[in-house]
Design a protein around this motif. Structure first.
Motif, PDB file in Angstrom:
ATOM      1  N   ILE A 166      -6.644   2.064  -1.145  1.00 56.93           N
ATOM      2  CA  ILE A 166      -6.447   3.562  -1.250  1.00 56.93           C
ATOM      3  C   ILE A 166      -7.483   4.479  -1.509  1.00 56.93           C
ATOM      4  O   ILE A 166      -8.051   5.387  -0.961  1.00 56.93           O
ATOM      5  CB  ILE A 166      -5.269   3.775  -2.136  1.00 56.93           C
ATOM      6  CG1 ILE A 166      -3.937   3.048  -1.757  1.00 56.93           C
ATOM      7  CG2 ILE A 166      -4.964   5.288  -2.427  1.00 56.93           C
ATOM      8  CD1 ILE A 166      -2.746   3.085  -2.806  1.00 56.93           C
TER       9      ILE A 166
ATOM     10  N   ILE B 257      -7.763   8.366  -7.945  1.00 57.40           N
ATOM     11  CA  ILE B 257      -6.972   7.247  -7.652  1.00 57.40           C
ATOM     12  C   ILE B 257      -6.537   6.263  -9.028  1.00 57.40           C
ATOM     13  O   ILE B 257      -5.396   5.937  -9.617  1.00 57.40           O
ATOM     14  CB  ILE B 257      -7.097   6.302  -6.531  1.00 57.40           C
ATOM     15  CG1 ILE B 257      -7.329   7.212  -5.475  1.00 57.40           C
ATOM     16  CG2 ILE B 257      -6.176   5.190  -6.602  1.00 57.40           C
ATOM     17  CD1 ILE B 257      -6.118   7.708  -4.943  1.00 57.40           C
TER      18      ILE B 257
ATOM     19  N   THR C 230       2.251   9.342  -5.593  1.00 51.56           N
ATOM     20  CA  THR C 230       2.710  10.902  -4.979  1.00 51.56           C
ATOM     21  C   THR C 230       3.628  11.413  -6.200  1.00 51.56           C
ATOM     22  O   THR C 230       3.769  12.590  -6.648  1.00 51.56           O
ATOM     23  CB  THR C 230       3.745  10.925  -3.923  1.00 51.56           C
ATOM     24  OG1 THR C 230       2.559  10.475  -2.754  1.00 51.56           O
ATOM     25  CG2 THR C 230       4.018  12.085  -3.522  1.00 51.56           C
TER      26      THR C 230
ATOM     27  N   GLN D  45      -8.914   7.228   0.938  1.00 50.02           N
ATOM     28  CA  GLN D  45      -9.305   8.590   0.321  1.00 50.02           C
ATOM     29  C   GLN D  45     -10.689   8.899   0.666  1.00 50.02           C
ATOM     30  O   GLN D  45     -11.019  10.025   0.845  1.00 50.02           O
ATOM     31  CB  GLN D  45      -8.889   8.694  -1.086  1.00 50.02           C
ATOM     32  CG  GLN D  45      -7.231   8.597  -1.255  1.00 50.02           C
ATOM     33  CD  GLN D  45      -6.556   9.576  -0.430  1.00 50.02           C
ATOM     34  OE1 GLN D  45      -5.998   9.073   0.642  1.00 50.02           O
ATOM     35  NE2 GLN D  45      -6.768  10.974  -0.564  1.00 50.02           N
TER      36      GLN D  45
ATOM     37  N   SER E 171       0.551  10.469   3.150  1.00 50.32           N
ATOM     38  CA  SER E 171      -0.690  11.134   3.014  1.00 50.32           C
ATOM     39  C   SER E 171      -0.593  11.626   1.363  1.00 50.32           C
ATOM     40  O   SER E 171       0.119  12.120   1.076  1.00 50.32           O
ATOM     41  CB  SER E 171      -1.071  12.305   4.111  1.00 50.32           C
ATOM     42  OG  SER E 171      -2.111  12.931   3.437  1.00 50.32           O
ATOM     43  N   LEU E 172      -1.749  11.194   0.946  1.00 47.73           N
ATOM     44  CA  LEU E 172      -2.143  11.867  -0.216  1.00 47.73           C
ATOM     45  C   LEU E 172      -2.714  13.165  -0.304  1.00 47.73           C
ATOM     46  O   LEU E 172      -3.261  13.606  -1.586  1.00 47.73           O
ATOM     47  CB  LEU E 172      -2.887  11.002  -1.175  1.00 47.73           C
ATOM     48  CG  LEU E 172      -1.875   9.696  -1.384  1.00 47.73           C
ATOM     49  CD1 LEU E 172      -2.883   8.362  -2.131  1.00 47.73           C
ATOM     50  CD2 LEU E 172      -0.927   9.929  -2.176  1.00 47.73           C
TER      51      LEU E 172
ATOM     52  N   ASN F   1       0.771  -1.217   0.097  1.00 49.91           N
ATOM     53  CA  ASN F   1       0.054  -0.022   0.036  1.00 49.91           C
ATOM     54  C   ASN F   1       0.847   1.200   0.037  1.00 49.91           C
ATOM     55  O   ASN F   1       0.547   2.113  -0.738  1.00 49.91           O
ATOM     56  CB  ASN F   1      -1.001  -0.147   1.209  1.00 49.91           C
ATOM     57  CG  ASN F   1      -1.836   1.168   1.375  1.00 49.91           C
ATOM     58  OD1 ASN F   1      -1.496   2.274   1.315  1.00 49.91           O
ATOM     59  ND2 ASN F   1      -3.225   0.803   1.215  1.00 49.91           N
TER      60      ASN F   1
ATOM     61  N   ASN G  82      -4.558  -2.911  -3.637  1.00 50.39           N
ATOM     62  CA  ASN G  82      -3.835  -1.616  -3.162  1.00 50.39           C
ATOM     63  C   ASN G  82      -4.789  -0.591  -3.647  1.00 50.39           C
ATOM     64  O   ASN G  82      -5.277   0.522  -2.674  1.00 50.39           O
ATOM     65  CB  ASN G  82      -2.472  -1.503  -3.616  1.00 50.39           C
ATOM     66  CG  ASN G  82      -1.416  -2.233  -3.240  1.00 50.39           C
ATOM     67  OD1 ASN G  82      -1.537  -2.874  -2.143  1.00 50.39           O
ATOM     68  ND2 ASN G  82      -0.134  -2.213  -3.644  1.00 50.39           N
TER      69      ASN G  82
ATOM     70  N   ARG H 127       1.387   4.059  -2.806  1.00 44.69           N
ATOM     71  CA  ARG H 127       1.101   5.417  -2.406  1.00 44.69           C
ATOM     72  C   ARG H 127       2.249   6.649  -2.897  1.00 44.69           C
ATOM     73  O   ARG H 127       2.116   7.605  -3.433  1.00 44.69           O
ATOM     74  CB  ARG H 127       1.019   5.841  -0.892  1.00 44.69           C
ATOM     75  CG  ARG H 127      -0.258   5.457  -0.430  1.00 44.69           C
ATOM     76  CD  ARG H 127      -0.593   5.295   0.894  1.00 44.69           C
ATOM     77  NE  ARG H 127      -1.759   5.080   1.338  1.00 44.69           N
ATOM     78  CZ  ARG H 127      -2.813   6.083   1.538  1.00 44.69           C
ATOM     79  NH1 ARG H 127      -2.419   7.600   1.400  1.00 44.69           N
ATOM     80  NH2 ARG H 127      -4.008   5.819   1.785  1.00 44.69           N
TER      81      ARG H 127
END
Length: 307
Positions: free
Chosen positions: A290, A241, A109, A294, A232-233, A101, A286, A105
Motif C-alpha cells: 500500500i 500509512i 478507510t 500510494q 482508493s485511499l 490488501n 500489505n 485498505r
C-alpha cells in the motif's frame, strides 16, 4: 405537527423516512425536501435524523415533507451516508478468496473516520481450520474484532446480530462476499436480490445499486452499499500509512531514525519484530504494498511527516 424520523432511502428526489412510535408502530413516509435546504446548501443524506411534516397520512405510502435536518454525528463520502456508529466489513473466506490488501485498505478507510470496524468473514462452512486460524490471528493482533459466519446456513448470525443491536452499521465489502444474504437474514423484510459469482472472472455481480438503510428492530439499522472491486485511499500520503497499523506502535519508538517508514531503513525495530514473528508478515506485506501504491499515485508527497 413535526414528526421525527430517519432517512432510509433516497431516489430521484424522494426520501423514504422511517418513523417509530410506541403507539402507532413503524411507519415509512415518502417525502420531498423543502426548498430551504437548497438555499442553505444542505443536502439530506441516507442516515440523517430529520423532522417531517405529514401531508397525506392515508395515501400508500403515506406522504410528507422533510422540514429540518437534525445535527449529524458524522458523514461518509463512500458510501454517502450520515450518522454511522460502526462498519461491518464483510469478506468471503473463499470463493472469492479475500484480498488482504483490500482488507487493510478498508481498515485504513474506517480508521481515518474513527469508525470502529468489525471484520466479518462469510462462507465459514467452505473454509479449512487453518484458513480461519490465520485470519483470526492476523487481524485480532491489530485490535480488530473478527467474526466468522455462514449467511447461507445461518451459522454465526446471532453473534453478528448482538454486535449490531442498537446501532447504525455500514455493511460493506467486495461484490460476491454475501452482503445481501447477510442483510436478508438480519432484516427479513429487506428481500434483497442475491447474485451468483461470475464463473469467468471469479467475482460477484453487483446487486445493490444505491445506498439504503434497513430497520432491524430495537433502534438497529443496517446500511447496504454497492459492492466494489477496488478501493482508493484518495489523498492519503504514503508516509501516513504507518499510522494505521497499530501493531507497529510498540516498536516504532525503538527505530534508529525518527519518522522511520519501516521499509529499508537500518535499525528498524518494526522490521525486526516482523522477522521474529511478533508482527504478522501478512499485515507487513500489505503495508509495504500500500505504501508503494500510494507513492506511485502521489509522488509529490516525498517528505516524511513529523510524528
Amino acid at each position: 405537527m413535526a414528526v421525527r424520523g430517519k432517512i432510509i432511502k433516497s431516489i430521484a428526489g424522494f426520501y423514504e423516512v422511517h418513523t417509530s412510535d410506541p403507539a402507532a408502530g413503524s411507519v415509512t413516509y415518502r417525502c420531498r425536501a423543502k426548498g430551504v435546504f437548497r438555499a442553505l446548501k444542505q443536502k439530506p443524506l441516507v442516515g440523517d435524523d430529520v423532522e417531517i411534516e405529514i401531508t397525506d397520512p392515508v395515501s400508500v405510502p403515506p406522504e410528507g415533507n422533510v422540514v429540518k435536518l437534525l445535527p449529524r454525528k458524522n458523514d461518509l463520502i463512500r458510501p454517502n451516508v450520515a450518522n454511522v456508529d460502526q462498519a461491518l466489513l464483510l469478506f468471503a473466506i473463499t470463493y472469492p478468496v479475500p484480498s488482504y490488501n483490500m482488507v487493510d485498505r478498508f481498515l485504513i478507510t474506517m480508521g481515518r473516520k474513527d469508525l470502529p470496524a468489525i471484520l466479518c468473514f462469510n462462507k465459514q462452512d467452505l473454509a479449512r481450520p487453518d484458513e480461519i486460524r490465520e485470519l483470526r490471528e492476523t487481524y485480532e493482533a491489530c485490535g480488530c474484532k473478527v467474526l466468522f459466519l455462514s449467511a447461507l446456513d445461518e451459522i454465526g448470525i446471532r453473534s453478528v446480530g448482538r454486535i449490531l443491536e442498537g446501532k447504525t452499521t455500514v455493511v460493506t465489502g467486495p461484490s460476491g462476499a454475501g452482503k445481501s444474504s447477510l442483510i436478508n437474514r438480519l432484516c427479513p423484510d429487506a428481500r434483497l436480490e442475491t447474485g451468483e459469482l461470475s464463473k469467468k472472472i471469479g467475482r460477484g455481480k453487483n446487486t445493490t445499486r444505491h445506498v439504503e438503510l434497513f430497520f432491524a428492530g430495537n433502534d438497529t439499522f443496517l446500511v447496504d452499499t454497492p459492492g466494489f472491486t477496488s478501493l482508493s485511499l484518495f489523498d492519503l500520503k504514503a508516509e501516513q500509512i504507518r499510522n494505521f497499523y497499530p501493531e507497529f506502535e510498540p516498536y516504532a519508538p525503538e527505530c534508529r531514525f525518527h519518522g522511520c517508514n519501516h521499509l529499508t531503513e537500518p535499525g528498524c525495530a518494526v522490521r525486526q519484530a516482523v522477522q521474529e514473528g511478533r508482527i504478522s508478515r501478512i499485515r507487513y506485506q500489505n503495508y509495504t504494498e500500500i505504501f508503494a501504491q500510494q507513492k506511485a499515485v502521489r509522488p509529490d508527497y516525498g517528505k516524511r511527516d513529523p510524528r
